[in-house]
Design an enzyme around this catalytic site. Structure first.
Site, PDB file in Angstrom:
ATOM      1  CD  GLU A 199      -2.871  -0.949   2.499  1.00 54.82           C
ATOM      2  OE1 GLU A 199      -2.563  -0.165   3.413  1.00 54.82           O
ATOM      3  OE2 GLU A 199      -3.876  -1.655   2.528  1.00 54.82           O
ATOM      4  CD  GLU A 228      -3.608  -5.630   4.423  1.00 56.30           C
ATOM      5  OE1 GLU A 228      -4.420  -4.764   4.798  1.00 56.30           O
ATOM      6  OE2 GLU A 228      -2.377  -5.452   4.424  1.00 56.30           O
TER       7      GLU A 228
HETATM    8  O1  IFM Z   1      -3.610  -2.464   9.418  1.00 56.18           O
HETATM    9  C1  IFM Z   1      -3.635  -2.089   8.084  1.00 56.18           C
HETATM   10  C2  IFM Z   1      -2.528  -2.758   7.306  1.00 56.18           C
HETATM   11  O2  IFM Z   1      -1.270  -2.503   7.846  1.00 56.18           O
HETATM   12  C3  IFM Z   1      -2.518  -2.258   5.878  1.00 56.18           C
HETATM   13  N1  IFM Z   1      -3.821  -2.387   5.276  1.00 56.18           N
HETATM   14  C4  IFM Z   1      -4.962  -1.890   6.026  1.00 56.18           C
HETATM   15  C5  IFM Z   1      -4.947  -2.466   7.418  1.00 56.18           C
HETATM   16  C6  IFM Z   1      -6.155  -1.992   8.211  1.00 56.18           C
HETATM   17  O3  IFM Z   1      -6.187  -0.622   8.291  1.00 56.18           O
END
Ligand code: IFM
Length: 439
Positions: free
Chosen positions: A164, A345
């Site tokens: 990200e 994720e």
């Molecule tokens: O905790 C974060 C993660 O580090 C990166 N993606 C989003 C998650 C939730 O906010």
């Protein structure tokens, strides 16, 4: 289970800084996040990640959680400051050992490691030299990636270059919510540009070293929708989508920076050197998708303390939407046609989640969220999107960056004072789903 791959990767995800603790163990030096989280006023309630889930000392126990769940994949990140405490130069074997043991423990249990090389944290020494604003960071990052390929490449087959950059760097340089805490969007776009070149250099290093396995990048891929069908809200959504998705995804897939947004940025657009775009577009094996919500945005209101394109839109509502997840996957597939996808994720955040008096945690809303999103994932696969894995964020509650410990995403509840992990209803749901193979 619907999937094209014989061994679809069903996993959970974490990141080093959010779970490990042990900030000075075995030769590790200070990271940018150590420094930032200890700066007064940066983290909710003054929390720090000095202990967090104490995973550095409890990783054996955490492997057992994964075994209990029945996952066959685990996505985690490596802490650059453990492996190369000064960012470059001498490798700290003790730091590397930690990851070698963890990876061996995973492989012994039939769990495939998905390794993220950079998940927001890097040595403070590099940050002090300008971090991602300094072009030298590109070479340091590629060298660090090369060390990991060389030392861990015999057992890791899935590598994620960056997690990200479209959140960590916008927030670090534009919003001030991550290190180094700047609020200057000109810097944010330059930092993003350098990170994308760093990604490309790492991919090239991987190919030059003839490493076995796959390499890709993980992007935050939220959907951005207009709050109303007014022309100005539609324009706001278009700009939000450009800033958060297309500005990075287009060059990664060989299309260069999108003209519409470059025009909008004007002076804020980054300096780009000859050849950068080719490096950024170095072919990858998968696109890592982090998806959480559908963001409804309206035309922005001027926020004078935040110069730059943040004024272009205001998020008025965040919606849990499996339909937007499905639409987003189809759209990414159609627009970019990456070789494959991994959903790196997906998960639901809850504030103020607690244990009941009987010591349980019934997060039925998270179960609902996960069930409907896994159904959308399966619909995406059925429609022809080649997705090879799905990781729930997160294995356990952990340090949620500037929100500290006030937000929980875990399948396991982390009771921070005792370090007990308690399976929530969502953990039981995932376990049953993995056992039965259907929703
Ligand atoms: O905790 C974060 C993660 O580090 C990166 N993606 C989003 C998650 C939730 O906010």
């Amino acid at each position: 289970m619907q999937s094209k791959s014989p061994r679809f990767l069903w996993g959970t995800a974490t990141a080093a800084f959010q779970i490990e603790g042990a900030p000075a163990a075995d030769g590790k030096r200070e990271s940018n996040w150590d420094r930032f989280s200890h700066t007064p006023g940066k983290i909710t309630d003054g929390h720090t990640a000095d202990v967090t889930c104490d995973h550095y000392h409890r990783w054996h126990e955490d492997l057992k959680l994964m075994e209990w769940l029945g996952v066959n994949a685990y996505r985690f990140s490596i802490c650059w400051s453990r492996v190369l405490p000064r960012g470059k130069g001498r490798v700290n074997q003790a730091g590397l050992d930690f990851y070698q043991h963890l990876i061996d423990g995973l492989l012994d249990r039939g769990i495939t490691p998905l390794v993220t090389i950079w998940h927001g944290d890097h040595p403070q020494e590099l940050e002090s030299a300008g971090g991602w604003l300094n072009r030298d960071m590109i070479a340091h990052y590629a060298d660090y990636a090369g060390v990991l390929f060389e030392r861990l490449g015999d057992r890791v087959r899935h590598w994620i270059t960056l997690n990200e950059p479209n959140c960590f760097l916008y927030q670090g340089y534009g919003d001030g919510l991550c290190p180094p805490g700047h609020t200057d969007w000109k810097l944010a776009y330059q930092a993003v540009h350098h990170a994308l070149v760093g990604h490309g250099e790492a991919v090239r290093r991987f190919r030059d070293m003839r490493m076995p396995g796959d390499i890709g990048i993980t992007m935050s891929c939220m959907q951005w929708s207009p709050a109303t069908d007014s022309a100005k809200d539609q324009r706001a959504a278009e700009l939000a989508d450009h800033q958060n998705n297309l500005w990075l995804l287009d060059p990664l897939h060989g299309r260069g920076y999108p003209e519409l947004y470059r025009t909008f940025l004007g002076e804020l657009a980054p300096a780009v050197r000859d050849g950068d775009q080719d490096v950024i577009a170095s072919p990858t094996d998968f696109l890592g998708v982090n998806y959480y919500q559908n963001m409804h945005v309206a035309a922005g209101t001027l926020q004078p303390d935040r110069a730059g394109p943040i004024q272009a839109y205001t998020t008025v509502h965040k919606e849990n939407s499996p339909a937007a997840f499905l639409a987003g996957l189809k759209r990414l597939n159609q627009r970019y046609g990456p070789r494959t996808f991994i959903v790196t994720e997906n998960g639901l955040y809850k504030k103020d989640e607690t244990l009941a008096e009987d010591g349980t945690c019934d997060d039925h809303d998270r179960v609902d969220y996960l069930r409907t999103h896994v159904a959308a994932l399966q619909d995406a696969i059925a429609s022809g999107v080649d997705i090879r894995g799905y990781c729930i964020w997160s294995l356990m509650d952990n340090f949620e960056w500037s929100a500290g410990f006030t937000a929980r995403y875990g399948l396991f509840f982390t009771d921070y004072p005792t370090q007990k992990r308690v399976a929530k209803s969502s953990a039981r749901w995932y376990r049953d789903f993995l056992k039965e193979g259907r929703l």
